[in-house]
Design an enzyme around this catalytic site. Structure first.
Site, PDB file in Angstrom:
ATOM      1  CB  SER A 277      -0.898   0.256   1.179  1.00 41.44           C
ATOM      2  OG  SER A 277      -0.265   0.183   2.414  1.00 41.44           O
ATOM      3  CG  ASP A 278       1.438   5.962  -1.306  1.00 41.26           C
ATOM      4  OD1 ASP A 278       2.289   6.057  -0.579  1.00 41.26           O
ATOM      5  OD2 ASP A 278       1.569   6.746  -2.082  1.00 41.26           O
ATOM      6  CD1 TRP A 279       4.998   5.449   4.560  1.00 48.59           C
ATOM      7  CD2 TRP A 279       4.831   4.346   2.753  1.00 48.59           C
ATOM      8  NE1 TRP A 279       5.928   4.667   4.472  1.00 48.59           N
ATOM      9  CE2 TRP A 279       5.879   3.686   3.272  1.00 48.59           C
ATOM     10  CE3 TRP A 279       4.211   3.516   1.772  1.00 48.59           C
ATOM     11  CZ2 TRP A 279       6.740   2.588   2.863  1.00 48.59           C
ATOM     12  CZ3 TRP A 279       4.987   2.557   1.071  1.00 48.59           C
ATOM     13  CH2 TRP A 279       6.231   2.218   1.473  1.00 48.59           C
ATOM     14  N   GLY A 280      -0.718   5.184   4.093  1.00 50.23           N
ATOM     15  CA  GLY A 280      -1.852   5.688   4.550  1.00 50.23           C
ATOM     16  C   GLY A 280      -3.075   5.398   3.532  1.00 50.23           C
TER      17      GLY A 280
END
Ligand code: BGC
Length: 742
Positions: A277-280
Site C-alpha cells: 500500500s501507499d503510506w496511508g
C-alpha cells in the site's frame, strides 16, 4: 501540512512476536538453494514459517520515531522496515524512496546524501531506454550499498495535467513511452538485487485530495491509458512490487479494488510479485486482503489501524480470509526477494563512488534536456564570449529539485537552505551544482551574476553583457498541485525585462513541467532542463556551449494555457506556504472520461487544437531529414518499419524519429515506436524498427483482451507528433496479441 494526518488515530495494536517459533530448532533452510526457482524457494519458506512470522512481513513500520513513538528496532531512517526473520535466515525488509535516488530524510544521525538523478521527465525526454536503465542501476546500487533491499521507485502515472505536483517523478503522457522508460528503470534497479516498486497504481494523476479523490474512468479507456503504461512497464521490468495508490477508482479505494488488483494486475497481467500500500492508503483488513493487497505499509503511523495486524488475524481465524490467501501474500513478498537476488546477495553498507554516479546523473540530464527555441542560432554559445550575464533561480549556488518523499539530498548538501516550506512537503532542496561556475569556467571567468530580485539591476547587467542566460524555476512537490501554469513571483517580468535589454537572452527552465511563457517570442533561446539532478549545472553548461548536442524530445504536450486542458481548473489546488492559497474545496470525483484514453497529444489532435509545443518536439544544433518510409507486417502482426535518416546540418547530433499509427476513422494518432539515432554531419543511416502487433491493438472490452483489427493502417514518421515527414500504408492481420511485452 502534515504528512501524517491520521497518525494520531493509529491504534496501539502491538504485534505478537514469534515467541513459539523462537524455541524451535533452526530449520535446514532448503530455500537457500539458489538453483531452485524463486517460487519454489518461497514455497519452502512459507511452509517453514509460523503464523507469527508470516504476520511480521505483512506489515512494515515507519522507519523513524514519530509523534513520540520510538522508532522500531529495524529502523534505518527511511520510509519503512520489517524485522529480519533470523531463524529462517531472512534479512530485514528495508524500504527507501524513490525514483530519483535514495531519499532518506528520516535518518536521525545525519541527513544521508545520495546521487540525485534528474526528473523522471528528463529521463523520459531522452527517449533512450539505456539512459533509464543506467539511472536505475545507479540508484539501485546506491540503495544496496546503503543497506536497502526495496526501492520505492518506478513512478509511471500518466501526465494528464501539467499542474500535477508529482509530474517530475513520472515519465510523461504517453503509455508506450512512459511504460518503456519506467520498465527499463525498474530493470536497472533490480539488476542490483533490490526490489523495485512500480507506483502509484493507479490513476493517481493529481495530488489535490489524493487520499479520497475518486478517478472516474471507463474501464476500457483506463486499459488503454494509465493501465497500459503499467502493463508495459511490468512486461519490461518485472518489478517485485507494485504500490497501490491513495485515491479511489470509480468509487473504490485502489488498495481494496478487486478489479484493479486481483483481476487486472494479478490475473490478466500475471503479476507474481506483491502489492504494497501507499503510506496511508489502507482502509480495511479482510476486504483489502481479499481484493489483492499483500502488505500494509507503515500502517501504525499512517492508517487508522494496523489492519494487517490483529484485524487480519481475526479475519483469518474466522475463515473470512482463507489461510491460503494469507500464505499467498507472504509467498509473493518472498518470491520477489528471491527473484532479484535480495536474499542471495543481501544489501549491506559498502563504499559508494559518488563522482562516478554523478556522471550517470549528468548524462541523463544532458540526454533529456529539450531545446524549445533557438532563434538565429543563438545557441550554442562560443567560449570566446567576452561577458555573460547569469541571472536568477540561485544559479550562483545550484539547481532546483522537486519536493516530497522523493527529494534526495545530494553530496554537498542543500546550498539554498531555509526556503518555504521548510516542513513537509519541503524542505525545498537545491543540488550544489552551480550553473554560474560551470558557465564561468567556459568563458575564462567572464560571467557575472544577478539574483533577479531587482529586475532593473538584472536588465542592466544583461544590457552590458554579450549574452544573458536567465534561469527561471518552478518548485513543485508531492501532496499538492499548482493551481495554474504561471511562474511564481516576478519571474515573467524578469525574463521580459532581460530579453528587452538584450535580445541575445537564453532562458533555462528548472521546473516540474509545462509553464506559461508569455515572454516566449522575446526570448532568443529556451532550454527545458527540468529538475536537472545533482550534476545539473555542469550538464546545462555543456548543452549551452555545444559540448553536447541537445537531443531530448518532449514526453508531453506543452499546452498554451489552462483553457486548452481537459479540465481548466483544479478545485482546491495550491499551497499556502508558497503563496498559492488553495481556492475552493478539493473535488470528490475527477472525471477522466472527458479525455478517456486520449491523454495529451491524442486530446489535442482529437480536438484539433495546437499546443504551444507538441509531444515529441525538440530542437538540436543540427537538422535531420527522413525519407523512404516503408512498412511490412508478418503473419503474427509484427510490423517492421524501415526508413532513412540524414543529418542535414553541419554538426554531429542525435535525433528521435518517431512512428505513429493512425487508426482508421480516428482523428488522433498513437505512438508505436521510435529510435534514438546519432549521426555525424552529412551522414545517412538506414533504420529498421520492429513494432510488435500489440502496439496496434485496441483493448476489446467484450473479448477482455488486446485485439488488432485486420486491415489497412497508416503509419506516420514524425519529428514530433505534429511534424510528420513520411507516410506508409501497412496491412495487418487480425490477431489477439498474447502479452504486452514491449
Ligand atoms: C508517497 C509514496 C512514497 C511513500 C513512502 C507516500 O506519501 O506517495 O510515493 O513511496 O510515501 O515515503
Amino acid at each position: 501540512m502534515s504528512r501524517h494526518p491520521r497518525r494520531l488515530l493509529a491504534s496501539a495494536i502491538v504485534l505478537a512476536i514469534a515467541t513459539a517459533a523462537a524455541a524451535n530448532e533452526p530449520p535446514a533452510r532448503p530455500w537457500m538453494d539458489a538453483a531452485l526457482s524463486p517460487d519454489a524457494r518461497a514455497t519452502l519458506v512459507v511452509r517453514a514459517m509460523t503464523q507469527d512470522e508470516k504476520f511480521q512481513w505483512l506489515t512494515t513500520q515507519y522507519g523513524a520515531s514519530a509523534d513520540g513513538k520510538p522508532a522500531p528496532a529495524c529502523a534505518m531512517g527511511s520510509a519503512a522496515c520489517a524485522p529480519a526473520l533470523a531463524r529462517l535466515g531472512l534479512p530485514a525488509l528495508q524500504e527507501t524512496d524513490a525514483g530519483l535516488g535514495v531519499a532518506r530524510p528520516l535518518n536521525a544521525h545525519s541527513e544521508d546524501v545520495a546521487t540525485a538523478l534528474p526528473s523522471g521527465l528528463a529521463t523520459a525526454a531522452s527517449w533512450d531506454p539505456a539512459v533509464a536503465e543506467a539511472g536505475g542501476a545507479m540508484i539501485g546500487r546506491e540503495a544496496h550499498r546503503k543497506g536497502f533491499n526495496v526501492l520505492l521507485a518506478g513512478g509511471v502515472n500518466l501526465l494528464r495535467d501539467p499542474r500535477n505536483g508529482r509530474n517530475f517523478e513520472y515519465a510523461g503522457e504517453d503509455p508506450l513511452l512512459a511504460g518503456t522508460m519506467a520498465g527499463h528503470a525498474v530493470r536497472g534497479i533490480q539488476s542490483q538485487h533490490v526490489v523495485s516498486t512500480l507506483k502509484h497504481y493507479a490513476l493517481n494523476d493529481l495530488e489535490t485530495g489524493r487520499n479520497t479523490l475518486s478517478s472516474k474512468i471507463d474501464p476500457v479507456a483506463a486499459r488503454e491509458s494509465d493501465l497500459r503504461a503499467f502493463e508495459i512497464a511490468l512486461g519490461i521490468g518485472a518489478p517485485g512490487s507494485v504500490m497501490c495508490s491513495y485515491n479511489r477508482i470509480n468509487g473504490t479505494y485502489a488498495c481494496e479494488h478487486d478489479w484493479l488488483l486481483n483481476q487486472v494486475l494479478k490475473r490478466d497481467w500475471g503479476f507474481k510479485g506483491y502489492v504494497m500500500s501507499d503510506w496511508g492508503g489502507v482502509h480495511s483488513a479482510a476486504k483489502a486482503a481479499l481484493a489483492g493487497l499483500d502488505q500494509q505499509s507503515a500502517g501504525e503511523s499512517f492508517d487508522p489501524q494496523v489492519f494487517f495486524g490483529q484485524p487480519l488475524r481475526e479475519a483469518v481465524a474466522k475463515g473470512e480470509v482463507p489461510q491460503a490467501r494469507l500464505d499467498d501474500m507472504v509467498h509473493r513478498i518472498l518470491r520477489s526477494l528471491f527473484a532479484v537476488g535480495a536474499i542471495d546477495h543481501p544489501a549491506a553498507p559498502a563504499p559508494i563512488d559518488y563522482a562516478a554516479d554523478a556522471k550517470v546523473a549528468q548524462r541523463a540530464a544532458e540526454a533529456g534536456a529539450v531545446l524549445l527555441r533557438n532563434e538565429g542560432g543563438l545557441l550554442p554559445l562560443a567560449s570566446t564570449l567576452k561577458s555573460v550575464a547569469v541571472i536568477g533561480a540561485h544559479a550562483d549556488k545550484g539547481v532546483l529539485a522537486g519536493g516530497g518523499s522523493s527529494a534526495v539530498t545530494a553530496p554537498g548538501g542543500n546550498p539554498v537552505p531555509g526556503l518555504a516550506p521548510t516542513a513537509w512537503p519541503g524542505p525545498v532542496k537545491y543540488h550544489p551544482s552551480a550553473p554560474l561556475a560551470a558557465i564561468a569556467r567556459r568563458v575564462g571567468g567572464k560571467a557575472s551574476y544577478a539574483s533577479g530580485e531587482d529586475i532593473a539591476a538584472a536588465a542592466k547587467l544583461a544590457a552590458a553583457s554579450e549574452v544573458a542566460v536567465v534561469f527561471v524555476q518552478q518548485w513543485a512537490a508531492e501532496s499538492f498541485d499548482r493551481p495554474h501554469m504561471a511562474l511564481d513571483g516576478n519571474q515573467d517580468a524578469l525574463v521580459a525585462a532581460v530579453a528587452k535589454a538584450n535580445p541575445r537572452t537564453v532562458v533555462v527552465l528548472e521546473n516540474n513541467g509545462p509553464v506559461a511563457m508569455p515572454w516566449l517570442a522575446q526570448a532568443g533561446a529556451v532550454l527545458e532542463a527540468w529538475y536537472p539532478g545533482n550534476a545539473g549545472g555542469e550538464a546545462i553548461a555543456r548543452l549551452l556551449f555545444g559540448e553536447v548536442d541537445p537531443s531530448g524530445r518532449l514526453p508531453l504536450s506543452w499546452s498554451r494555457d489552462e483553457a486548452q486542458l481537459p479540465r481548466p481548473t483544479i478545485a482546491g489546488a495550491g499551497l499556502d506556504a508558497i503563496g498559492l492559497p488553495p481556492q475552493g474545496k478539493p473535488a470528490d470525483t475527477i472525471d477522466y472520461d472527458i479525455e478517456g484514453a486520449d491523454v495529451g497529444y491524442r486530446w489535442f489532435q482529437r480536438r484539433g487544437i495546437q499546443p504551444l509545443f507538441p509531444f515529441g518536439y525538440g530542437l538540436g544544433y543540427t537538422t535531420f531529414g527522413y525519407r523512404a518510409l516503408a512498412a511490412e507486417a508478418d503473419a503474427a502482426g509484427t510490423v517492421t518499419a524501415t526508413f532513412e535518416i540524414a543529418n542535414t546540418g553541419k554538426r554531429a547530433g542525435a535525433d528521435v524519429p518517431q512512428l505513429y499509427v493512425q487508426f482508421p476513422g480516428d482523428a488522433a494518432a498513437r505512438l508505436v515506436g521510435w529510435q534514438k539515432v546519432s549521426l555525424r554531419p552529412g551522414e545517412t543511416k538506414r533504420i529498421s524498427v520492429t513494432l510488435p502487433a500489440v502496439r496496434f491493438a485496441r483493448y476489446d472490452g467484450k473479448a477482455h483482451g488486446w485485439r488488432v483489427a485486420g486491415g489497412g493502417y497508416r503509419l506516420l514518421l514524425g519529428h514530433s507528433s505534429a511534424q510528420i515527414d513520411g507516410r506508409a500504408e501497412v496491412r495487418l492481420p487480425a490477431v489477439f496479441p498474447a502479452g504486452m511485452q514491449r
